[in-house]
Design a protein around this motif. Structure first.
Motif, mmCIF file in Angstrom:
data_model
loop_
_atom_site.group_PDB
_atom_site.id
_atom_site.type_symbol
_atom_site.label_atom_id
_atom_site.label_comp_id
_atom_site.label_asym_id
_atom_site.label_seq_id
_atom_site.Cartn_x
_atom_site.Cartn_y
_atom_site.Cartn_z
ATOM 1 N N HIS A 168 3.638 33.935 36.714
ATOM 2 C CA HIS A 168 3.175 33.843 38.098
ATOM 3 C C HIS A 168 4.369 34.143 39.009
ATOM 4 O O HIS A 168 5.179 33.236 39.263
ATOM 5 C CB HIS A 168 2.625 32.450 38.402
ATOM 6 N N GLU A 196 9.785 30.501 41.396
ATOM 7 C CA GLU A 196 9.590 31.945 41.249
ATOM 8 C C GLU A 196 9.517 32.323 39.770
ATOM 9 O O GLU A 196 10.265 31.786 38.957
ATOM 10 C CB GLU A 196 10.766 32.664 41.920
ATOM 11 N N ASN A 197 8.620 33.231 39.437
ATOM 12 C CA ASN A 197 8.402 33.690 38.054
ATOM 13 C C ASN A 197 8.075 32.526 37.115
ATOM 14 O O ASN A 197 8.674 32.366 36.063
ATOM 15 C CB ASN A 197 9.598 34.484 37.534
ATOM 16 N N TYR A 198 7.105 31.759 37.506
ATOM 17 C CA TYR A 198 6.639 30.576 36.778
ATOM 18 C C TYR A 198 5.893 31.009 35.521
ATOM 19 O O TYR A 198 5.004 31.848 35.579
ATOM 20 C CB TYR A 198 5.735 29.785 37.718
ATOM 21 N N ASN A 226 4.812 34.548 42.244
ATOM 22 C CA ASN A 226 4.965 33.760 43.478
ATOM 23 C C ASN A 226 3.982 32.610 43.576
ATOM 24 O O ASN A 226 3.967 31.901 44.575
ATOM 25 C CB ASN A 226 4.799 34.666 44.703
ATOM 26 N N ALA A 227 3.153 32.397 42.578
ATOM 27 C CA ALA A 227 2.084 31.409 42.676
ATOM 28 C C ALA A 227 2.480 30.005 42.216
ATOM 29 O O ALA A 227 1.813 29.052 42.550
ATOM 30 C CB ALA A 227 0.878 31.879 41.865
ATOM 31 N N GLY A 228 3.530 29.859 41.472
ATOM 32 C CA GLY A 228 3.905 28.553 40.929
ATOM 33 C C GLY A 228 4.867 27.801 41.826
ATOM 34 O O GLY A 228 5.245 28.261 42.910
ATOM 35 N N GLU A 286 3.630 24.294 31.451
ATOM 36 C CA GLU A 286 4.695 25.158 31.977
ATOM 37 C C GLU A 286 5.764 25.302 30.907
ATOM 38 O O GLU A 286 5.912 24.445 30.037
ATOM 39 C CB GLU A 286 5.291 24.559 33.245
#
Length: 180
Positions: free
Chosen positions: A132, A139-141, A134-136, A152
């Protein structure tokens, strides 16, 4: 980089059951992740010594006067608090994540200080690995979804390290799933 490939077979073997968890075989790959350490043990000693010297410099000007006794407790308290907080940071950073991948199972174990060890496992064939950007919360989740649960992975790594980890895991999962 705080990522260690304990076992890395790069490509799946020709023999389909060679990396089977059910048969008791060694994993196809095993990864150990831990938080970055920006201050090694030698650096800690040097930093505390340098801080003590810098804090002691103002005391030289008032040596022998009553002001010296007034400043001394605050300077010693500052040094002690710095030492205590850095040591606490080391203890809290003793976290570790281990990922083991077999042809029929993926297992993630998270080890945190003063907490019980937590584990999660799923079938890699049905696993969904996601990055992800920008979604987590970071950054770069990276997330792994399987067995009706999403976890995670490597949230304490830098964004570039998470991207590299995602790419490496994706290629290994494809190799394992191709042999099923």
């Amino acid at each position: 980089m705080p990522v260690e490939w304990v076992i890395d077979q790069i490509k799946a073997p020709d023999q389909s059951g060679a990396f089977s968890y059910a048969s008791g075989a060694a994993p196809f790959c095993e990864i150990r992740l831990w938080p970055n350490r920006s201050l090694p043990a030698r650096g800690f000693v040097f930093f505390i010594a340098a801080t003590a010297v810098m804090l002691a410099l103002p005391l030289i000007a008032v040596l022998g006067s009553p002001v010296w006794w007034g400043l001394l407790p605050f300077i010693l308290g500052t040094l002690a608090l710095t030492w205590f907080l850095l040591r606490k940071s080391y203890r809290d950073g003793a976290m570790e994540e281990r990922l083991k991948l077999w042809s029929d199972r993926i297992e993630v174990t998270r080890i945190e200080p003063n907490q019980p060890e937590t584990s999660w496992s799923a079938n890699p064939y049905w696993l969904r690995l996601a990055l992800h950007p920008n979604a987590g919360p970071v950054e770069n989740y990276i997330t792994l979804r399987g067995e009706d649960r999403e976890i995670e992975l490597g949230a304490f790594l830098s964004p570039d390290e998470r991207t590299d980890l995602y790419n490496a895991l994706e290629s290994r999962l494809i190799a394992v799933q191709a042999r099923k």
